[in-house]
Design an enzyme around this catalytic site. Structure first.
Site, PDB file in Angstrom:
ATOM      1  N   HIS A  93       6.959  74.956  53.906  1.00 50.70           N
ATOM      2  CA  HIS A  93       6.004  75.305  53.014  1.00 50.70           C
ATOM      3  C   HIS A  93       4.504  74.921  53.100  1.00 50.70           C
ATOM      4  O   HIS A  93       3.646  75.850  52.782  1.00 50.70           O
ATOM      5  CB  HIS A  93       6.621  74.776  51.399  1.00 50.70           C
ATOM      6  CG  HIS A  93       6.475  75.298  50.201  1.00 50.70           C
ATOM      7  ND1 HIS A  93       6.515  75.094  49.114  1.00 50.70           N
ATOM      8  CD2 HIS A  93       5.810  76.636  49.841  1.00 50.70           C
ATOM      9  CE1 HIS A  93       5.896  76.041  48.186  1.00 50.70           C
ATOM     10  NE2 HIS A  93       5.546  76.972  48.750  1.00 50.70           N
ATOM     11  N   HIS A 105      10.336  71.497  52.792  1.00 54.86           N
ATOM     12  CA  HIS A 105       8.960  71.226  52.043  1.00 54.86           C
ATOM     13  C   HIS A 105       7.969  71.375  53.037  1.00 54.86           C
ATOM     14  O   HIS A 105       6.626  71.887  52.998  1.00 54.86           O
ATOM     15  CB  HIS A 105       8.788  69.883  51.558  1.00 54.86           C
ATOM     16  CG  HIS A 105       9.388  69.765  50.077  1.00 54.86           C
ATOM     17  ND1 HIS A 105       9.362  70.440  48.943  1.00 54.86           N
ATOM     18  CD2 HIS A 105      10.296  68.706  49.610  1.00 54.86           C
ATOM     19  CE1 HIS A 105      10.043  70.121  48.023  1.00 54.86           C
ATOM     20  NE2 HIS A 105      10.498  68.841  48.308  1.00 54.86           N
ATOM     21  N   HIS A 153      16.056  69.069  53.746  1.00 53.71           N
ATOM     22  CA  HIS A 153      15.035  69.284  52.693  1.00 53.71           C
ATOM     23  C   HIS A 153      13.455  69.083  52.779  1.00 53.71           C
ATOM     24  O   HIS A 153      12.981  69.630  52.411  1.00 53.71           O
ATOM     25  CB  HIS A 153      15.725  68.107  51.234  1.00 53.71           C
ATOM     26  CG  HIS A 153      15.011  68.301  50.270  1.00 53.71           C
ATOM     27  ND1 HIS A 153      15.534  68.760  49.101  1.00 53.71           N
ATOM     28  CD2 HIS A 153      13.810  67.660  49.786  1.00 53.71           C
ATOM     29  CE1 HIS A 153      14.721  68.791  48.128  1.00 53.71           C
ATOM     30  NE2 HIS A 153      13.751  68.168  48.520  1.00 53.71           N
ATOM     31  N   GLU A 154      13.306  67.649  53.232  1.00 54.31           N
ATOM     32  CA  GLU A 154      12.021  67.362  53.272  1.00 54.31           C
ATOM     33  C   GLU A 154      11.288  68.356  54.315  1.00 54.31           C
ATOM     34  O   GLU A 154      10.160  68.770  54.380  1.00 54.31           O
ATOM     35  CB  GLU A 154      11.820  66.054  53.777  1.00 54.31           C
ATOM     36  CG  GLU A 154      12.377  64.993  52.839  1.00 54.31           C
ATOM     37  CD  GLU A 154      11.649  65.107  51.742  1.00 54.31           C
ATOM     38  OE1 GLU A 154      10.622  65.685  51.260  1.00 54.31           O
ATOM     39  OE2 GLU A 154      12.387  64.780  50.636  1.00 54.31           O
TER      40      GLU A 154
HETATM   41 ZN    ZN Z   1      11.937  67.781  47.248  1.00 57.77          ZN
END
Ligand code: ZN
Length: 698
Positions: free
Chosen positions: A489, A486, A482-483
């Site tokens: 991104h 990010h 998940h991290e």
């Molecule tokens: Zn998040």
């Protein structure tokens, strides 16, 4: 302040000796963390405020008529020192704080508000921006420039730049007080988390997996309790304990301490802070002409209205609640089978759910954990990024960091060109706040040269003890992906202007790149390659893999309920008149009763520990965003599945161009449709959570 003359520490740390104000001779001009001490921050902020104010004054006093370059681009170029110092400071406050830094944080948060207020409410500056905005279609701007102008105008307008002087003065006072309260909230929470732990004696280890005991010993070591083992309030410590401890009395203790954080009636109590924050948010929204903070907040989002956000949450709530109630009855049945003479309580849920999973799916987390090494999962995350986006990673030992546990990788693009630096700070420690997050020390932009980003992931995984590798639970592994999503991104960002860079997107869009990336973590072909036993090196056996994948949808009623209840409560806090919320606990109970919250499940974040919405206002009335993004991520992964190849190159290229690299340079709804060819369909979310068929509630 102590009795030292106020000027002395400032003089000694300012000027040429302050590493925050010097040009850095480090590789990639990264922050020289080893040279930076707490005493350097106040003078650096001081200088940054002066620089930034002068840059803004130059724009405001420019005698020539406003144009895109002398106003909008000039604003983009302003405040660089402030951005740099703030990024380093807040990274340390969150990931490696100490009492001195926390004390400075109190001061800095108010000063930041005092600094930004006159800029964001500057009538002359706003006049220039508004004039350009009015004529925007005649300015010959590119799509990204037009988006930048619109975002800049909206930001100033929503900050109150168009208000009359009296309203502006009140708004400024509110902002300053809010900044103070947000800091207070997070400091209270951090202290409550630091102060509590449960020491485990030899009789208290019944049921606990070896990996947990090792981590509990490492946690004790870190708090200078050598030879002991402790449960801390970090989520991975608490959840593993609640899942596996056979000691019902200790489970109750740990559960109660975890859910009481910030609500203990001690010096760290957050109840009064919440009441004041809510009143001020409502007042600010009303000054700007909105009936509530939720209406104000949601106007600038993909959802647009609280009704739209609530609509999605309620659609998910019903089938999730029915599933949770059916599961509750099954768990009670299990207690009866065991001859237990008690009613299922909140601190029993995870323990019996884990047992039920072992019976129904023949799977428990402890069985897979030896295969999920931190090292293996980092390699998996990197490999997926390589196969999707052509990135490669090589570890660098020459980049300064803020703690010896932090690792740094240089990231290269498919052509072998430097793309970013990636910092991984994976282990829990007392100086780190709970949770997991991504942040940046420097954002990508090309306004003045090709600036490569410095991207950070912070997690709270348990260290392996005695030279053993760190092992992750399936939840931890998902968090890592998940991290890292990010992180991608931020790392893949390819925009011109800094304020549109990477994760500078709507809150209800920002979880799409992160949650979408989680899908690759649970793919058989990824796990077969990267999940290897930490002792034998053997790959995850096929039957265990199958049982793991089959068990994924297990307990999804519970997981959905604890999330959606928090999201609904967040909207409720920010929609109801603040005058009706004088007793946070009573408001919470009434709100939960209204939605029919099962008594055996607590919100994922009770109000006094709900840092997402009270430590600052980033996720305030915006916690629903995770689910809003999940509608898109579940639907988006389907684009790969439909091609029969989870690394399909054409789909990956669209994903790169439309989602991961475009930052805030495009409207998110348009960007999504460009990627997928249509709007997202929410059925994919319900299917993924196994909630499409509703069980009969008892
Ligand atoms: Zn998040």
């Amino acid at each position: 302040m102590s009795d030292t003359p106020q000027s002395s520490p400032i003089v000694s740390a300012s000027g040429p000796d302050n590493p925050l104000l010097k040009a850095w001779q480090t590789p990639f001009q990264t922050a020289p963390f080893g040279e930076i001490g707490p005493e350097h921050f106040l003078p650096a902020f001081e200088q940054a405020f002066i620089d930034h104010a002068a840059e803004v004054a130059a724009i405001t006093h420019d005698p020539s008529a406003p144009d895109f370059a002398n106003t909008i681009i000039a604003l983009e170029r302003s405040g660089r020192l402030l951005a740099k110092v703030s990024a380093i400071f807040y990274n340390l406050v969150s990931a490696h704080s100490n009492p001195e830094l926390l004390e400075i944080d109190k001061d800095v948060s108010s000063r930041l508000a005092r600094h930004w207020n006159p800029i964001m409410m500057n009538a002359v500056l706003f006049g220039r921006i508004a004039q350009l905005h009015e004529n925007r279609t005649a300015l010959g701007l590119t799509a990204e420039q037009l988006r930048l102008l619109e975002r800049t105008y909206t930001r100033f307008h929503r900050a109150g730049a168009g208000l009359d002087e009296a309203a502006k003065a009140r708004m400024a006072a509110i902002n300053e007080r809010q900044a103070h309260l947000g800091t207070t909230f997070s400091h209270h929470l951090l202290r409550d988390e630091q102060e509590w732990f449960l020491e485990l004696g030899e009789d208290d280890l019944d049921g606990l997996p070896d990996s947990f005991i090792a981590a509990a010993r490492a946690a004790a070591e870190e708090r200078v309790l050598p030879g002991k083992a402790i449960v801390t309030t970090s989520r991975s410590s608490v959840e593993t304990f609640l899942k596996s401890s056979r000691r019902r009395d200790l489970r109750e203790k740990v559960y109660k301490a975890f859910t009481a954080r910030g609500d203990n009636g001690n010096a760290n109590d957050n109840n009064a802070t919440i009441v004041e924050i809510l009143a001020l948010r409502e007042e600010a929204a009303q000054l700007l002409g909105y009936p509530s903070f939720a209406v104000y907040r949601l106007e600038d989002s993909m959802a647009k209205t609280p009704e739209a956000a609530r609509g999605l949450l309620e659609r998910v709530w019903k089938p999730a609640r029915a599933r949770a109630l059916a599961d509750r009855d099954a768990l009670q049945g299990l207690i009866a089978e065991e001859g237990g003479n008690f009613t299922l309580a909140s601190w029993d849920w995870r323990y019996y759910a884990e047992k039920l999973r072992q019976i129904r799916a023949d799977f428990d987390d402890a069985a897979i954990k030896p295969y999920l090494t931190l090292e293996g999962m980092i390699a998996a995350a990197f490999d997926c990024a390589h196969r999707l986006f052509g990135l490669s990673f090589s570890e660098r030992k020459d980049i300064p960091t803020w703690h010896p546990d932090v690792r740094v990788w240089e990231v290269m693009d498919a052509a072998g060109k430097h793309q970013a630096l990636f910092y991984g700070d994976y282990f829990a420690r007392a100086s780190k706040r709970s949770g997991a997050w991504m942040t940046t020390l420097r954002d990508q932009q090309t306004l003045d040269g090709d600036i490569a980003p410095l991207v950070i992931n912070v997690c709270n995984f348990a260290k392996g003890a005695d030279d053993q590798p760190a092992l992750l639970s399936p939840d931890d592994a998902r968090t890592l992906f998940h991290e890292f999503g990010h992180g991608l991104h931020g790392m893949l960002s390819n925009v011109t202007y800094p304020s549109l860079s990477g994760t500078s997107v709507f809150t209800d869009f920002v979880e799409l790149p992160s949650q979408l990336y989680e899908h690759w973590q649970e793919q058989p072909q990824v796990l077969r390659q990267f999940a290897k036993h930490y002792q034998t090196g053997e790959p995850l056996p096929d039957d265990l893999l199958e049982r793991f994948l089959a068990a994924r949808q297990f307990n999804q009623g519970f997981a959905t309920i604890e999330f959606v209840a928090s999201a609904l409560m967040d909207l409720e806090f920010h929609s109801q008149p603040a005058s009706t919320i004088s007793d946070v606990g009573a408001f919470e109970r009434a709100g939960l009763e209204k939605i029919g919250m099962p008594a055996e499940i607590a919100m994922r974040h009770r109000p006094t520990q709900f840092g997402h919405i009270f430590s600052g206002d980033h996720y305030a009335a915006g916690y629903y965003s995770y689910m809003w993004s999940e509608v898109m991520d579940a639907d988006a992964f389907g684009a790969f599945e439909e091609t029969g190849d989870i690394f399909d190159q054409q789909t990956a290229k669209r994903l790169h161009d439309d989602i991961y690299s475009s930052g805030g340079s495009r409207d998110p709804a348009e960007a999504y449709i460009a990627f997928r060819g249509r709007k997202p369909e929410p059925e994919a979310l319900l299917r993924r959570r196994g909630l499409l068929e509703t069980p009969q509630a008892a």
